[in-house]
Design a protein around this motif. Structure first.
Motif, PDB file in Angstrom:
ATOM      1  N   ASP A  66     -71.344 -18.488 -48.769  1.00  0.00           N
ATOM      2  CA  ASP A  66     -71.876 -19.663 -48.077  1.00  0.00           C
ATOM      3  C   ASP A  66     -71.388 -20.977 -48.681  1.00  0.00           C
ATOM      4  O   ASP A  66     -71.191 -21.953 -47.973  1.00  0.00           O
ATOM      5  CB  ASP A  66     -73.407 -19.661 -48.090  1.00  0.00           C
ATOM      6  CG  ASP A  66     -73.992 -18.599 -47.185  1.00  0.00           C
ATOM      7  OD1 ASP A  66     -73.262 -18.096 -46.299  1.00  0.00           O
ATOM      8  OD2 ASP A  66     -75.168 -18.253 -47.370  1.00  0.00           O
ATOM      9  N   HIS A  67     -71.210 -21.015 -49.990  1.00  0.00           N
ATOM     10  CA  HIS A  67     -70.832 -22.254 -50.669  1.00  0.00           C
ATOM     11  C   HIS A  67     -69.420 -22.224 -51.246  1.00  0.00           C
ATOM     12  O   HIS A  67     -69.063 -23.071 -52.047  1.00  0.00           O
ATOM     13  CB  HIS A  67     -71.833 -22.571 -51.783  1.00  0.00           C
ATOM     14  CG  HIS A  67     -73.161 -22.944 -51.249  1.00  0.00           C
ATOM     15  ND1 HIS A  67     -74.129 -22.016 -50.958  1.00  0.00           N
ATOM     16  CD2 HIS A  67     -73.679 -24.144 -50.918  1.00  0.00           C
ATOM     17  CE1 HIS A  67     -75.195 -22.629 -50.489  1.00  0.00           C
ATOM     18  NE2 HIS A  67     -74.950 -23.926 -50.448  1.00  0.00           N
ATOM     19  N   TRP A 108     -65.021 -28.939 -43.998  1.00  0.00           N
ATOM     20  CA  TRP A 108     -65.222 -28.183 -45.232  1.00  0.00           C
ATOM     21  C   TRP A 108     -64.755 -26.741 -45.054  1.00  0.00           C
ATOM     22  O   TRP A 108     -64.073 -26.184 -45.911  1.00  0.00           O
ATOM     23  CB  TRP A 108     -66.700 -28.231 -45.630  1.00  0.00           C
ATOM     24  CG  TRP A 108     -67.014 -27.543 -46.913  1.00  0.00           C
ATOM     25  CD1 TRP A 108     -67.020 -28.109 -48.154  1.00  0.00           C
ATOM     26  CD2 TRP A 108     -67.367 -26.168 -47.091  1.00  0.00           C
ATOM     27  NE1 TRP A 108     -67.359 -27.163 -49.095  1.00  0.00           N
ATOM     28  CE2 TRP A 108     -67.578 -25.964 -48.459  1.00  0.00           C
ATOM     29  CE3 TRP A 108     -67.532 -25.088 -46.225  1.00  0.00           C
ATOM     30  CZ2 TRP A 108     -67.941 -24.728 -48.988  1.00  0.00           C
ATOM     31  CZ3 TRP A 108     -67.887 -23.862 -46.745  1.00  0.00           C
ATOM     32  CH2 TRP A 108     -68.093 -23.692 -48.114  1.00  0.00           C
ATOM     33  N   GLU A 109     -65.092 -26.124 -43.903  1.00  0.00           N
ATOM     34  CA  GLU A 109     -64.673 -24.742 -43.612  1.00  0.00           C
ATOM     35  C   GLU A 109     -63.154 -24.636 -43.572  1.00  0.00           C
ATOM     36  O   GLU A 109     -62.577 -23.676 -44.073  1.00  0.00           O
ATOM     37  CB  GLU A 109     -65.259 -24.274 -42.271  1.00  0.00           C
ATOM     38  CG  GLU A 109     -66.751 -24.101 -42.272  1.00  0.00           C
ATOM     39  CD  GLU A 109     -67.200 -22.769 -42.833  1.00  0.00           C
ATOM     40  OE1 GLU A 109     -66.364 -21.857 -42.987  1.00  0.00           O
ATOM     41  OE2 GLU A 109     -68.407 -22.650 -43.127  1.00  0.00           O
ATOM     42  N   GLU A 110     -62.498 -25.624 -42.974  1.00  0.00           N
ATOM     43  CA  GLU A 110     -61.030 -25.638 -42.919  1.00  0.00           C
ATOM     44  C   GLU A 110     -60.439 -25.704 -44.328  1.00  0.00           C
ATOM     45  O   GLU A 110     -59.468 -25.019 -44.640  1.00  0.00           O
ATOM     46  CB  GLU A 110     -60.549 -26.817 -42.072  1.00  0.00           C
ATOM     47  CG  GLU A 110     -59.048 -27.014 -42.077  1.00  0.00           C
ATOM     48  CD  GLU A 110     -58.264 -25.865 -41.457  1.00  0.00           C
ATOM     49  OE1 GLU A 110     -57.065 -25.749 -41.757  1.00  0.00           O
ATOM     50  OE2 GLU A 110     -58.842 -25.074 -40.687  1.00  0.00           O
ATOM     51  N   GLU A 165     -67.379 -28.461 -40.404  1.00  0.00           N
ATOM     52  CA  GLU A 165     -66.102 -28.032 -39.838  1.00  0.00           C
ATOM     53  C   GLU A 165     -64.917 -28.336 -40.762  1.00  0.00           C
ATOM     54  O   GLU A 165     -64.078 -27.469 -41.010  1.00  0.00           O
ATOM     55  CB  GLU A 165     -65.899 -28.709 -38.476  1.00  0.00           C
ATOM     56  CG  GLU A 165     -64.693 -28.198 -37.727  1.00  0.00           C
ATOM     57  CD  GLU A 165     -64.586 -28.816 -36.341  1.00  0.00           C
ATOM     58  OE1 GLU A 165     -63.440 -29.087 -35.935  1.00  0.00           O
ATOM     59  OE2 GLU A 165     -65.627 -29.039 -35.690  1.00  0.00           O
ATOM     60  N   LEU A 190     -65.692 -14.346 -48.687  1.00  0.00           N
ATOM     61  CA  LEU A 190     -66.313 -15.626 -48.328  1.00  0.00           C
ATOM     62  C   LEU A 190     -67.772 -15.652 -48.766  1.00  0.00           C
ATOM     63  O   LEU A 190     -68.487 -14.656 -48.636  1.00  0.00           O
ATOM     64  CB  LEU A 190     -66.249 -15.849 -46.818  1.00  0.00           C
ATOM     65  CG  LEU A 190     -64.872 -16.013 -46.196  1.00  0.00           C
ATOM     66  CD1 LEU A 190     -64.998 -16.177 -44.694  1.00  0.00           C
ATOM     67  CD2 LEU A 190     -64.154 -17.183 -46.793  1.00  0.00           C
ATOM     68  N   THR A 211     -71.127 -29.268 -47.047  1.00  0.00           N
ATOM     69  CA  THR A 211     -70.954 -27.826 -47.211  1.00  0.00           C
ATOM     70  C   THR A 211     -71.294 -27.116 -45.911  1.00  0.00           C
ATOM     71  O   THR A 211     -72.363 -27.309 -45.350  1.00  0.00           O
ATOM     72  CB  THR A 211     -71.842 -27.297 -48.348  1.00  0.00           C
ATOM     73  OG1 THR A 211     -71.480 -27.968 -49.553  1.00  0.00           O
ATOM     74  CG2 THR A 211     -71.693 -25.803 -48.531  1.00  0.00           C
ATOM     75  N   GLY A 212     -70.353 -26.331 -45.409  1.00  0.00           N
ATOM     76  CA  GLY A 212     -70.533 -25.611 -44.163  1.00  0.00           C
ATOM     77  C   GLY A 212     -70.064 -26.368 -42.939  1.00  0.00           C
ATOM     78  O   GLY A 212     -70.017 -25.807 -41.844  1.00  0.00           O
ATOM     79  N   TRP A 230     -67.656 -32.882 -43.613  1.00  0.00           N
ATOM     80  CA  TRP A 230     -67.243 -32.496 -44.965  1.00  0.00           C
ATOM     81  C   TRP A 230     -68.402 -31.956 -45.784  1.00  0.00           C
ATOM     82  O   TRP A 230     -68.208 -31.483 -46.908  1.00  0.00           O
ATOM     83  CB  TRP A 230     -66.589 -33.673 -45.694  1.00  0.00           C
ATOM     84  CG  TRP A 230     -65.190 -33.869 -45.246  1.00  0.00           C
ATOM     85  CD1 TRP A 230     -64.767 -34.634 -44.204  1.00  0.00           C
ATOM     86  CD2 TRP A 230     -64.024 -33.265 -45.790  1.00  0.00           C
ATOM     87  NE1 TRP A 230     -63.410 -34.556 -44.072  1.00  0.00           N
ATOM     88  CE2 TRP A 230     -62.925 -33.721 -45.037  1.00  0.00           C
ATOM     89  CE3 TRP A 230     -63.801 -32.380 -46.843  1.00  0.00           C
ATOM     90  CZ2 TRP A 230     -61.619 -33.315 -45.310  1.00  0.00           C
ATOM     91  CZ3 TRP A 230     -62.501 -31.983 -47.111  1.00  0.00           C
ATOM     92  CH2 TRP A 230     -61.429 -32.447 -46.350  1.00  0.00           C
ATOM     93  N   ARG A 259     -61.901 -24.715 -47.109  1.00  0.00           N
ATOM     94  CA  ARG A 259     -62.155 -23.434 -47.782  1.00  0.00           C
ATOM     95  C   ARG A 259     -61.083 -22.430 -47.372  1.00  0.00           C
ATOM     96  O   ARG A 259     -60.579 -21.677 -48.208  1.00  0.00           O
ATOM     97  CB  ARG A 259     -63.549 -22.901 -47.432  1.00  0.00           C
ATOM     98  CG  ARG A 259     -63.805 -21.538 -48.095  1.00  0.00           C
ATOM     99  CD  ARG A 259     -65.189 -21.035 -47.890  1.00  0.00           C
ATOM    100  NE  ARG A 259     -65.452 -20.770 -46.482  1.00  0.00           N
ATOM    101  CZ  ARG A 259     -66.546 -20.158 -46.046  1.00  0.00           C
ATOM    102  NH1 ARG A 259     -67.482 -19.774 -46.899  1.00  0.00           N
ATOM    103  NH2 ARG A 259     -66.727 -19.960 -44.761  1.00  0.00           N
ATOM    104  N   ARG A 260     -60.723 -22.431 -46.096  1.00  0.00           N
ATOM    105  CA  ARG A 260     -59.652 -21.536 -45.620  1.00  0.00           C
ATOM    106  C   ARG A 260     -58.347 -21.845 -46.352  1.00  0.00           C
ATOM    107  O   ARG A 260     -57.632 -20.943 -46.765  1.00  0.00           O
ATOM    108  CB  ARG A 260     -59.466 -21.684 -44.103  1.00  0.00           C
ATOM    109  CG  ARG A 260     -58.481 -20.694 -43.512  1.00  0.00           C
ATOM    110  CD  ARG A 260     -58.254 -20.935 -42.027  1.00  0.00           C
ATOM    111  NE  ARG A 260     -57.624 -22.220 -41.741  1.00  0.00           N
ATOM    112  CZ  ARG A 260     -56.334 -22.513 -41.975  1.00  0.00           C
ATOM    113  NH1 ARG A 260     -55.545 -21.620 -42.516  1.00  0.00           N
ATOM    114  NH2 ARG A 260     -55.858 -23.697 -41.678  1.00  0.00           N
TER     115      ARG A 260
END
Length: 116
Positions: free
Chosen positions: A44-45, A79-81, A77, A42, A74-75, A72, A83-84
């Protein structure tokens, strides 16, 4: 021994969901080789992929673009989903490719994800 690093920007949401992105991973990652041994870290971006090759190590630094909606960025909630989900698609890609190669349960009939 050589370390090659590539950079790529992708949309925040995997096209076609996890399965669609896994199916289209060779095109989405511009030919970067993803195997079951590819390491995912992972950032940060986005995330970093590392693959060992006979000539050395290849790395792909993926930056996921942020969106304009709340959560949505960067970073955020949402957006994190996403990325997952991208990482799930990367990890599933070698298995999806093998299933498509052998034609198990008509998987080749599913279309690959559209390029971003």
């Amino acid at each position: 021994f050589e370390v090659q690093t590539m950079r790529l920007e992708l949309p925040p949401k995997p096209p076609g969901g996890v399965f669609g992105a896994a199916r289209g991973m060779p095109e989405l990652l511009k030919g970067y080789p993803v195997t079951t041994a590819t390491e995912v870290k992972l950032l940060d971006h986005g995330f970093l992929l590392t693959s060992a090759t006979p000539d050395g190590t290849r790395r792909l630094r993926v930056r996921l673009l942020g969106g304009d909606a709340v959560g949505w960025e960067t970073g955020g909630e949402a957006w994190e989903e996403q990325r997952r989900r991208w990482i799930e698609a990367v990890r599933a890609a070698p298995r999806v490719a093998e299933v498509a190669r052998i034609g198990w349960r008509d998987v080749p009939s599913f279309g690959a994800a559209a390029s971003p």
